[in-house]
Design a protein around this motif. Structure first.
Motif, PDB file in Angstrom:
ATOM      1  N   TYR B  33       0.829  -1.201   0.000  1.00 58.46           N
ATOM      2  CA  TYR B  33       0.000   0.000   0.000  1.00 58.46           C
ATOM      3  C   TYR B  33       0.869   1.259   0.000  1.00 58.46           C
ATOM      4  CZ  TYR B  33      -3.127  -3.409   2.362  1.00 58.46           C
ATOM      5  OH  TYR B  33      -3.849  -4.527   2.721  1.00 58.46           O
ATOM      6  N   TYR B  35       0.208   5.179   1.492  1.00 54.74           N
ATOM      7  CA  TYR B  35      -0.642   6.110   2.223  1.00 54.74           C
ATOM      8  C   TYR B  35      -0.005   7.493   2.199  1.00 54.74           C
ATOM      9  CZ  TYR B  35      -3.419   2.406   4.465  1.00 54.74           C
ATOM     10  OH  TYR B  35      -4.269   1.361   4.715  1.00 54.74           O
ATOM     11  N   GLN B  37       0.106  10.937   4.520  1.00 58.90           N
ATOM     12  CA  GLN B  37      -0.244  11.532   5.813  1.00 58.90           C
ATOM     13  C   GLN B  37      -0.073  13.038   5.721  1.00 58.90           C
ATOM     14  OE1 GLN B  37       2.162  10.698   9.428  1.00 58.90           O
ATOM     15  NE2 GLN B  37       0.221  10.332  10.473  1.00 58.90           N
ATOM     16  N   LYS B  40      -2.147  17.320   9.272  1.00 58.35           N
ATOM     17  CA  LYS B  40      -2.990  17.051  10.438  1.00 58.35           C
ATOM     18  C   LYS B  40      -2.941  15.579  10.844  1.00 58.35           C
ATOM     19  CE  LYS B  40      -6.111  20.886   9.617  1.00 58.35           C
ATOM     20  NZ  LYS B  40      -7.502  21.351   9.425  1.00 58.35           N
ATOM     21  N   LYS B  41      -1.991  14.867  10.294  1.00 58.51           N
ATOM     22  CA  LYS B  41      -1.731  13.464  10.630  1.00 58.51           C
ATOM     23  C   LYS B  41      -2.750  12.485  10.045  1.00 58.51           C
ATOM     24  CE  LYS B  41       1.812  14.358  13.338  1.00 58.51           C
ATOM     25  NZ  LYS B  41       3.185  13.905  13.006  1.00 58.51           N
ATOM     26  N   PHE B  42      -3.656  12.976   9.210  1.00 59.19           N
ATOM     27  CA  PHE B  42      -4.649  12.072   8.640  1.00 59.19           C
ATOM     28  C   PHE B  42      -4.001  11.155   7.613  1.00 59.19           C
ATOM     29  CE2 PHE B  42      -8.428  10.197   7.515  1.00 59.19           C
ATOM     30  CZ  PHE B  42      -8.817  10.438   6.206  1.00 59.19           C
ATOM     31  N   LEU B  43      -4.248   9.854   7.725  1.00 59.37           N
ATOM     32  CA  LEU B  43      -3.704   8.858   6.816  1.00 59.37           C
ATOM     33  C   LEU B  43      -4.737   8.500   5.765  1.00 59.37           C
ATOM     34  CD1 LEU B  43      -2.020   6.602   9.437  1.00 59.37           C
ATOM     35  CD2 LEU B  43      -0.855   7.329   7.362  1.00 59.37           C
ATOM     36  N   ILE B  45      -5.476   6.376   2.236  1.00 64.55           N
ATOM     37  CA  ILE B  45      -4.993   5.359   1.321  1.00 64.55           C
ATOM     38  C   ILE B  45      -4.916   5.935  -0.089  1.00 64.55           C
ATOM     39  CG2 ILE B  45      -7.335   4.445   0.981  1.00 64.55           C
ATOM     40  CD1 ILE B  45      -4.073   2.374   0.961  1.00 64.55           C
ATOM     41  N   SER B  48      -3.602   0.374  -3.339  1.00 61.32           N
ATOM     42  CA  SER B  48      -3.439  -0.951  -2.782  1.00 61.32           C
ATOM     43  C   SER B  48      -3.106  -1.858  -3.957  1.00 61.32           C
ATOM     44  CB  SER B  48      -4.726  -1.415  -2.113  1.00 61.32           C
ATOM     45  OG  SER B  48      -4.659  -2.790  -1.792  1.00 61.32           O
ATOM     46  N   PHE B  90       3.747   7.038   3.336  1.00 57.12           N
ATOM     47  CA  PHE B  90       4.089   5.771   3.972  1.00 57.12           C
ATOM     48  C   PHE B  90       3.759   4.609   3.048  1.00 57.12           C
ATOM     49  CE2 PHE B  90       5.335   6.765   8.231  1.00 57.12           C
ATOM     50  CZ  PHE B  90       4.692   7.950   8.556  1.00 57.12           C
ATOM     51  N   ALA B 101      -1.017  -4.663   8.908  1.00 57.12           N
ATOM     52  CA  ALA B 101      -0.104  -4.043   7.958  1.00 57.12           C
ATOM     53  C   ALA B 101       1.153  -3.567   8.694  1.00 57.12           C
ATOM     54  CB  ALA B 101      -0.785  -2.865   7.279  1.00 57.12           C
ATOM     55  N   PHE B 102       2.282  -3.722   8.008  1.00 58.64           N
ATOM     56  CA  PHE B 102       3.566  -3.242   8.535  1.00 58.64           C
ATOM     57  C   PHE B 102       3.959  -2.008   7.723  1.00 58.64           C
ATOM     58  CE2 PHE B 102       4.993  -6.672  11.346  1.00 58.64           C
ATOM     59  CZ  PHE B 102       4.052  -7.646  11.045  1.00 58.64           C
ATOM     60  N   PHE B 103       4.408  -0.986   8.436  1.00 58.86           N
ATOM     61  CA  PHE B 103       4.676   0.286   7.785  1.00 58.86           C
ATOM     62  C   PHE B 103       6.166   0.568   7.669  1.00 58.86           C
ATOM     63  CE2 PHE B 103       0.693   2.541   7.177  1.00 58.86           C
ATOM     64  CZ  PHE B 103      -0.182   1.682   7.809  1.00 58.86           C
ATOM     65  N   GLY B 104       6.508   1.267   6.588  1.00 61.99           N
ATOM     66  CA  GLY B 104       7.845   1.797   6.443  1.00 61.99           C
ATOM     67  C   GLY B 104       8.026   3.048   7.288  1.00 61.99           C
ATOM     68  N   GLN B 105       9.240   3.596   7.248  1.00 66.73           N
ATOM     69  CA  GLN B 105       9.588   4.745   8.086  1.00 66.73           C
ATOM     70  C   GLN B 105       9.012   6.054   7.567  1.00 66.73           C
ATOM     71  OE1 GLN B 105      11.383   4.809  10.915  1.00 66.73           O
ATOM     72  NE2 GLN B 105      11.838   2.639  11.006  1.00 66.73           N
TER      73      GLN B 105
END
Lengths: 112, 112
Positions: B33, B35, B37, B40-43, B45, B48, B90, B101-105
Motif C-alpha cells: 500500500y 498512504y 499523511q 494534520k496526521k490524517f492517513l 490510502i 493498494s 508511507f 499491515a507493517f509500515f515503512g519509516q
C-alpha cells in the motif's frame, strides 16, 4: 464502504492517569480492528489487533482494547500512562476491501 | 533488517519536477500500500496493490502512479509536483487478509 471515527482529537494527561480513547467504525460485515501508535517522527507501529475470539484484546506496553460489536466500538485503554506514551494513536479497520482504513488519530500528551 | 524500507527518508524538490519514492519489503507479503499523511496526521490510502489487482483511491490525482517491478517492491512516481503534494508518504505491506499491515519509516516530501 468502511469508515472509522475517533472522537478524541487531543488528550492531555498527567503521568499515572488512566487513558481511554474512543474508536467507532462503520461497516456491516466482519471486521478486523487495529490500534497503531506513531511516536514523534516515527512510523506506525501496531499496538494490538482484533480478528476474532475474546473481545478484550491485550497489546504491547500495557495497552488493551475491547471490541463491542453492538456499539461498533473498539476503545483503547491503559490504566496508568507514562510520559513515554506521548504519541499519536490511530484506530484502523479492515472490512470487505481488506484495505486498512484509519481514523483521524488522537494526539496524546502525557505530562511528567 | 528493516521489514519495510522506503527511500529516500526526506525529499525536497521544486514544483513541476518528477520524483519517485522507492519501497521494498522483505516479509514475503503479497499486498502493498501507499498512504499519504497530511499535516494534520490524517492517513489516506492512495493505492493498494497485489499480484492480482491495483486498487486506486479515486481522489488521487493521476500524476501519482504506482509501479511494481516485483512482489517485493512498490514504488511511487509523482509527475509535475505541486505544493499540495507536500506530506509524509508511507508504504505498507500485508501478508493475508487476517494480518496487520507493517509500515515503512515514511518519506517526508517537501515541494517548494
Amino acid at each position: 464502504a468502511q469508515s472509522v471515527s475517533q472522537h478524541n482529537h487531543h488528550v492531555i494527561l498527567s503521568e499515572a492517569a488512566s487513558l481511554e480513547l474512543g474508536c467507532n467504525y462503520s461497516y456491516g460485515g466482519t471486521v478486523n480492528l487495529f490500534w497503531y501508535v506513531q511516536y514523534p517522527g516515527q512510523h506506525l507501529q501496531l499496538l494490538l489487533k482484533y480478528f476474532s475470539g475474546d473481545p478484550l484484546v491485550k497489546g504491547i506496553k500495557g495497552f488493551e482494547a475491547e471490541f463491542i460489536k453492538s456499539k461498533f466500538s473498539f476503545n483503547l485503554r491503559k490504566p496508568s500512562v507514562q510520559w513515554s506514551d506521548t504519541a499519536e494513536y490511530f484506530c484502523a479497520v479492515t472490512g470487505g476491501s481488506y484495505i486498512p482504513t484509519f481514523g483521524r488519530g488522537t494526539s496524546l500528551i502525557v505530562h511528567p | 533488517d528493516t521489514a519495510v524500507s522506503q527511500t529516500p527518508k526526506y525529499l525536497v524538490t521544486q514544483m513541476g519536477n518528477d520524483k519517485s519514492i522507492k519501497c521494498e519489503q522483505n516479509l514475503g507479503h503479497d499486498t502493498m500500500y501507499w498512504y499519504k499523511q497530511d499535516s494534520k496526521k490524517f492517513l489516506k490510502i492512495m493505492f493498494s496493490y497485489n499480484n492480482k489487482e491495483l486498487i486506486i483511491n479515486e481522489t488521487v490525482p493521476n500524476r501519482f502512479s504506482p509501479k511494481s517491478p516485483d512482489k517485493a517492491h512498490l514504488n511511487l512516481h509523482i509527475n509535475s509536483l505541486e505544493l499540495g503534494d507536500s506530506a509524509v508518504y508511507f508504504c505498507a505491506s500485508r501478508h493475508t487478509e487476517n494480518t496487520e499491515a507493517f509500515f515503512g519509516q515514511g518519506t517526508r516530501l517537501t515541494v517548494v
